[in-house]
Scaffold this motif. Structure first.
Motif, PDB file in Angstrom:
ATOM      1  N   PHE A   7       0.857  -1.148   0.101  1.00  0.00           N
ATOM      2  CA  PHE A   7      -0.039   0.156   0.164  1.00  0.00           C
ATOM      3  C   PHE A   7       0.859   1.399   0.007  1.00  0.00           C
ATOM      4  CE2 PHE A   7      -1.974  -3.566   2.325  1.00  0.00           C
ATOM      5  CZ  PHE A   7      -3.266  -3.602   1.798  1.00  0.00           C
ATOM      6  N   THR A   8       0.446   2.074  -0.647  1.00  0.00           N
ATOM      7  CA  THR A   8       1.169   3.609  -0.628  1.00  0.00           C
ATOM      8  C   THR A   8       0.647   4.270   0.384  1.00  0.00           C
ATOM      9  OG1 THR A   8      -0.517   4.391  -2.185  1.00  0.00           O
ATOM     10  CG2 THR A   8       1.482   3.620  -3.091  1.00  0.00           C
ATOM     11  N   ASN A   9      -0.446   4.285   1.012  1.00  0.00           N
ATOM     12  CA  ASN A   9      -1.261   5.029   1.853  1.00  0.00           C
ATOM     13  C   ASN A   9      -0.748   4.321   3.153  1.00  0.00           C
ATOM     14  OD1 ASN A   9      -2.856   6.143   4.045  1.00  0.00           O
ATOM     15  ND2 ASN A   9      -4.339   6.551   2.356  1.00  0.00           N
ATOM     16  N   LYS A  10      -0.279   4.914   4.252  1.00  0.00           N
ATOM     17  CA  LYS A  10       0.163   4.379   5.325  1.00  0.00           C
ATOM     18  C   LYS A  10      -1.077   3.709   6.352  1.00  0.00           C
ATOM     19  CE  LYS A  10       2.990   5.002   9.588  1.00  0.00           C
ATOM     20  NZ  LYS A  10       3.749   5.928  10.247  1.00  0.00           N
ATOM     21  N   LEU A  11      -0.890   2.466   6.423  1.00  0.00           N
ATOM     22  CA  LEU A  11      -1.804   1.593   7.404  1.00  0.00           C
ATOM     23  C   LEU A  11      -1.315   1.554   8.907  1.00  0.00           C
ATOM     24  CD1 LEU A  11      -3.423  -0.658   4.721  1.00  0.00           C
ATOM     25  CD2 LEU A  11      -4.535   1.297   5.884  1.00  0.00           C
ATOM     26  N   ASN A  12      -2.152   1.554  10.005  1.00  0.00           N
ATOM     27  CA  ASN A  12      -1.511   1.401  11.287  1.00  0.00           C
ATOM     28  C   ASN A  12      -2.270   0.199  11.712  1.00  0.00           C
ATOM     29  OD1 ASN A  12       0.130   3.675  11.365  1.00  0.00           O
ATOM     30  ND2 ASN A  12      -1.663   4.895  11.777  1.00  0.00           N
ATOM     31  N   MET A  13      -1.536  -0.818  12.544  1.00  0.00           N
ATOM     32  CA  MET A  13      -2.283  -2.032  12.929  1.00  0.00           C
ATOM     33  C   MET A  13      -2.887  -1.762  14.458  1.00  0.00           C
ATOM     34  SD  MET A  13      -1.039  -5.941  13.366  1.00  0.00           S
ATOM     35  CE  MET A  13      -0.365  -5.988  11.755  1.00  0.00           C
ATOM     36  N   GLU A  20      -5.916 -20.283  13.138  1.00  0.00           N
ATOM     37  CA  GLU A  20      -5.674 -20.798  11.795  1.00  0.00           C
ATOM     38  C   GLU A  20      -5.511 -19.957  10.780  1.00  0.00           C
ATOM     39  OE1 GLU A  20      -5.860 -24.063  11.205  1.00  0.00           O
ATOM     40  OE2 GLU A  20      -6.138 -24.655  13.136  1.00  0.00           O
ATOM     41  N   SER A  21      -6.205 -18.892  11.108  1.00  0.00           N
ATOM     42  CA  SER A  21      -6.000 -17.644  10.045  1.00  0.00           C
ATOM     43  C   SER A  21      -5.580 -16.558  10.817  1.00  0.00           C
ATOM     44  CB  SER A  21      -7.321 -17.256   9.178  1.00  0.00           C
ATOM     45  OG  SER A  21      -7.743 -18.383   8.447  1.00  0.00           O
ATOM     46  N   ARG A  22      -5.015 -15.297  10.180  1.00  0.00           N
ATOM     47  CA  ARG A  22      -4.799 -14.070  10.994  1.00  0.00           C
ATOM     48  C   ARG A  22      -5.557 -13.145  10.740  1.00  0.00           C
ATOM     49  NH1 ARG A  22       0.896 -11.732   9.573  1.00  0.00           N
ATOM     50  NH2 ARG A  22       1.795 -14.108   9.773  1.00  0.00           N
ATOM     51  N   PHE A  23      -6.024 -12.407  11.786  1.00  0.00           N
ATOM     52  CA  PHE A  23      -6.896 -11.356  11.499  1.00  0.00           C
ATOM     53  C   PHE A  23      -6.401 -10.204  12.027  1.00  0.00           C
ATOM     54  CE2 PHE A  23      -9.528 -15.378  11.481  1.00  0.00           C
ATOM     55  CZ  PHE A  23     -10.555 -14.771  11.032  1.00  0.00           C
ATOM     56  N   GLN A  24      -6.539  -9.194  11.248  1.00  0.00           N
ATOM     57  CA  GLN A  24      -5.902  -7.777  11.581  1.00  0.00           C
ATOM     58  C   GLN A  24      -6.965  -6.794  11.625  1.00  0.00           C
ATOM     59  OE1 GLN A  24      -2.611  -7.549   8.640  1.00  0.00           O
ATOM     60  NE2 GLN A  24      -1.394  -8.621   9.866  1.00  0.00           N
ATOM     61  N   ILE A  25      -6.802  -5.679  12.490  1.00  0.00           N
ATOM     62  CA  ILE A  25      -7.642  -4.648  12.244  1.00  0.00           C
ATOM     63  C   ILE A  25      -6.684  -3.641  11.811  1.00  0.00           C
ATOM     64  CG2 ILE A  25      -9.389  -2.892  13.121  1.00  0.00           C
ATOM     65  CD1 ILE A  25     -10.257  -5.454  15.040  1.00  0.00           C
ATOM     66  N   LEU A  26      -7.029  -2.784  10.529  1.00  0.00           N
ATOM     67  CA  LEU A  26      -6.000  -1.752  10.274  1.00  0.00           C
ATOM     68  C   LEU A  26      -6.734  -0.467  10.197  1.00  0.00           C
ATOM     69  CD1 LEU A  26      -4.611  -3.413   7.067  1.00  0.00           C
ATOM     70  CD2 LEU A  26      -3.707  -3.784   9.305  1.00  0.00           C
ATOM     71  N   GLU A  27      -5.980   0.569  10.049  1.00  0.00           N
ATOM     72  CA  GLU A  27      -6.362   1.987  10.324  1.00  0.00           C
ATOM     73  C   GLU A  27      -5.705   2.684   9.503  1.00  0.00           C
ATOM     74  OE1 GLU A  27      -7.601   4.466  14.087  1.00  0.00           O
ATOM     75  OE2 GLU A  27      -5.398   4.790  13.627  1.00  0.00           O
ATOM     76  N   TYR A  28      -6.430   3.572   8.538  1.00  0.00           N
ATOM     77  CA  TYR A  28      -5.736   4.478   7.468  1.00  0.00           C
ATOM     78  C   TYR A  28      -5.343   5.835   8.165  1.00  0.00           C
ATOM     79  CZ  TYR A  28      -7.788   1.667   3.456  1.00  0.00           C
ATOM     80  OH  TYR A  28      -7.974   0.811   2.769  1.00  0.00           O
ATOM     81  N   GLU A  29      -3.997   6.211   7.863  1.00  0.00           N
ATOM     82  CA  GLU A  29      -3.236   6.949   8.546  1.00  0.00           C
ATOM     83  C   GLU A  29      -4.276   8.728   8.020  1.00  0.00           C
ATOM     84  OE1 GLU A  29      -0.745   9.397  10.957  1.00  0.00           O
ATOM     85  OE2 GLU A  29      -0.994   7.045  10.884  1.00  0.00           O
ATOM     86  N   ASN A  30      -4.232   8.645   6.812  1.00  0.00           N
ATOM     87  CA  ASN A  30      -4.847   9.938   6.235  1.00  0.00           C
ATOM     88  C   ASN A  30      -5.866   9.299   4.850  1.00  0.00           C
ATOM     89  OD1 ASN A  30      -3.900  11.978   7.910  1.00  0.00           O
ATOM     90  ND2 ASN A  30      -1.819  11.346   6.899  1.00  0.00           N
ATOM     91  N   LEU A  31      -6.730  10.333   4.551  1.00  0.00           N
ATOM     92  CA  LEU A  31      -7.428  10.175   3.313  1.00  0.00           C
ATOM     93  C   LEU A  31      -7.418  11.492   2.797  1.00  0.00           C
ATOM     94  CD1 LEU A  31     -10.978   8.651   4.733  1.00  0.00           C
ATOM     95  CD2 LEU A  31      -8.971   7.659   3.602  1.00  0.00           C
ATOM     96  N   ASP A  32      -6.663  11.255   1.735  1.00  0.00           N
ATOM     97  CA  ASP A  32      -6.062  12.571   0.801  1.00  0.00           C
ATOM     98  C   ASP A  32      -6.612  12.601  -0.456  1.00  0.00           C
ATOM     99  OD1 ASP A  32      -4.057  13.059   2.936  1.00  0.00           O
ATOM    100  OD2 ASP A  32      -2.978  11.614   2.190  1.00  0.00           O
ATOM    101  N   GLY A  33      -7.961  11.750  -0.923  1.00  0.00           N
ATOM    102  CA  GLY A  33      -8.350  11.751  -2.200  1.00  0.00           C
ATOM    103  C   GLY A  33      -9.466  12.864  -2.397  1.00  0.00           C
TER     104      GLY A  33
END
Length: 278
Positions: A7-13, A20-33
């Motif tokens: 990703f080009t947009n920085k994501l924080n975990m 059995e699987s890996r679950f992550q909750i991610l957060e977008y640093e900024n929305l610049d669109g």
């Protein structure tokens, strides 16, 4: 080695769990669109207020997960999608359960190796791992889970909880072993996870969103006598007994008041507090 999406947009975990699987909750640093002034102003206000976009990421390694219909955003890898009804008997059970708790009848299962991203949201998510246990949660809280976990309806065990608890006659039960993703009304940092060991919890309000299977729920008078209830100024309270865990979201009412009444709701509380301090 399995490749990963970049990703080009920085994501924080915000949080992560693996079984059995890996679950992550991610957060977008900024929305610049933003491409217009109105959107730009909105994004600027959200940035200053700390409102950020979040997304659930699931990494499969020859494993399977079940999703709430419509929650998939995109995926990458060798992943197959199936809908398992469990035969005629299983289908009938799913139809009845879905009518009772308002949940979906068919939940697709994604199996294989790869990455799954669910629909981004400004809402909040929480991860919980079950170990041959069950939880009872509020309506529309289920979002995703590992395969093998059952989602169905459970009926309130007594008349008081069914008709006085404001939680409905039927609730959603999630049972089995594995990781579950829940949609929650407040950030997980504001959830008070109350652990009971053969104890009793009394809640004046409807802000308990989860309880484990060994916790019994009922609605009772706040005092043993009618006179005592009148003197205390309280009426009925939600009571949780047993050994297990109850999730409380006491800040939920503040957000609700702000949404409905605006800043007057909070300023009114502060004003009353200032008067009492004089």
């Amino acid at each position: 080695m399995r490749s990963s999406l970049k990703f080009t947009n920085k994501l924080n975990m915000l949080s992560e769990m693996e079984c059995e699987s890996r679950f992550q909750i991610l957060e977008y640093e900024n929305l610049d669109g933003a491409t217009d002034v109105q959107t730009a102003l909105g994004l600027n206000i959200m940035k200053k207020s700390g409102i950020k976009l979040k997304q659930v990421r699931i990494l499969l390694e020859d494993s399977s997960v079940t999703l709430e219909p419509g929650s998939l955003s995109y995926m990458k890898g060798k992943i197959q999608i199936t809908n398992k009804s469990g035969g005629l008997l299983g289908l009938g059970k799913k139809i009845i359960s879905s009518k009772l708790i308002g949940e979906s009848i068919f939940r697709p299962t994604y199996s294989g190796t790869g990455e799954i991203f669910l629909e981004p949201s400004f809402g909040h998510f929480a991860l919980i791992e079950l170990e041959d246990d069950e939880i009872v949660v509020g309506d529309n809280m289920f979002y995703a889970c590992e395969e093998g976990i059952e989602i169905d309806a459970t009926i309130q065990k007594n008349v008081s909880s069914a008709f006085l608890g404001n939680e409905g006659l039927y609730q959603t039960r999630i049972e089995g072993s594995g990781i579950v993703v829940l949609k929650v009304p407040v950030p997980e940092s504001e959830i008070f996870k109350c652990i009971l060991i053969n104890d009793t919890l009394k809640v004046d309000g409807n802000f308990a969103i989860l309880r484990t299977g060994n916790i019994e729920f009922s609605v009772e008078k706040s005092s043993k006598s009618i006179i005592g209830t009148a003197v205390s100024g309280e009426g009925m309270v939600n009571v949780y007994r047993g050994t297990g865990e109850v999730w409380l979201v006491p800040t939920k009412s503040i957000y609700k008041d702000l949404n409905i009444k605006g800043l007057d709701a909070i300023s009114g509380i502060n004003a009353e507090s200032n008067v009492e301090d004089l």
